[in-house]
Scaffold this motif. Sequence first.
Motif, PDB file in Angstrom:
ATOM      1  N   PHE A 131      31.068  17.329  32.265  1.00  0.00           N
ATOM      2  CA  PHE A 131      30.070  18.050  33.044  1.00  0.00           C
ATOM      3  C   PHE A 131      29.647  19.327  32.344  1.00  0.00           C
ATOM      4  CE2 PHE A 131      28.596  21.090  36.140  1.00  0.00           C
ATOM      5  CZ  PHE A 131      27.677  20.338  36.842  1.00  0.00           C
ATOM      6  N   PRO A 132      28.365  19.673  32.281  1.00  0.00           N
ATOM      7  CA  PRO A 132      27.244  18.866  32.742  1.00  0.00           C
ATOM      8  C   PRO A 132      27.021  17.627  31.875  1.00  0.00           C
ATOM      9  CG  PRO A 132      26.451  21.029  32.023  1.00  0.00           C
ATOM     10  CD  PRO A 132      27.918  20.989  31.822  1.00  0.00           C
ATOM     11  N   GLU A 133      27.351  17.715  30.591  1.00  0.00           N
ATOM     12  CA  GLU A 133      27.363  16.542  29.708  1.00  0.00           C
ATOM     13  C   GLU A 133      27.988  16.969  28.384  1.00  0.00           C
ATOM     14  OE1 GLU A 133      22.975  16.725  27.603  1.00  0.00           O
ATOM     15  OE2 GLU A 133      23.131  15.702  29.512  1.00  0.00           O
ATOM     16  N   TYR A 158      31.166  22.699  27.717  1.00  0.00           N
ATOM     17  CA  TYR A 158      31.149  21.734  28.814  1.00  0.00           C
ATOM     18  C   TYR A 158      32.565  21.539  29.334  1.00  0.00           C
ATOM     19  CZ  TYR A 158      32.503  18.301  25.222  1.00  0.00           C
ATOM     20  OH  TYR A 158      33.140  17.636  24.198  1.00  0.00           O
TER      21      TYR A 158
END
Length: 74
Positions: free
Chosen positions: A33-35, A25
Amino acid sequence: MNKIKLHIDKNSFRKYKETITGIIYLEINDFLFPEKNWNDLIIVMMNNWVKSLRDIKYKVSEHAELLFLMVLFL
């Protein structure tokens, strides 16, 4: 100026059939992002990212899309 950090957890790598998954990430300033702990197709993604960034370096393209994929194994 934005600070971008790439997080890859090599201890999370797992082989599934013909691919390798793992945690990857981005941290953009304080935004993830994304997590956090996103699990994806590491090798496929990195190959695409390297190609896109190489195209920018050699002026084949002026921009790149560094895509994340979604892994779903049933």
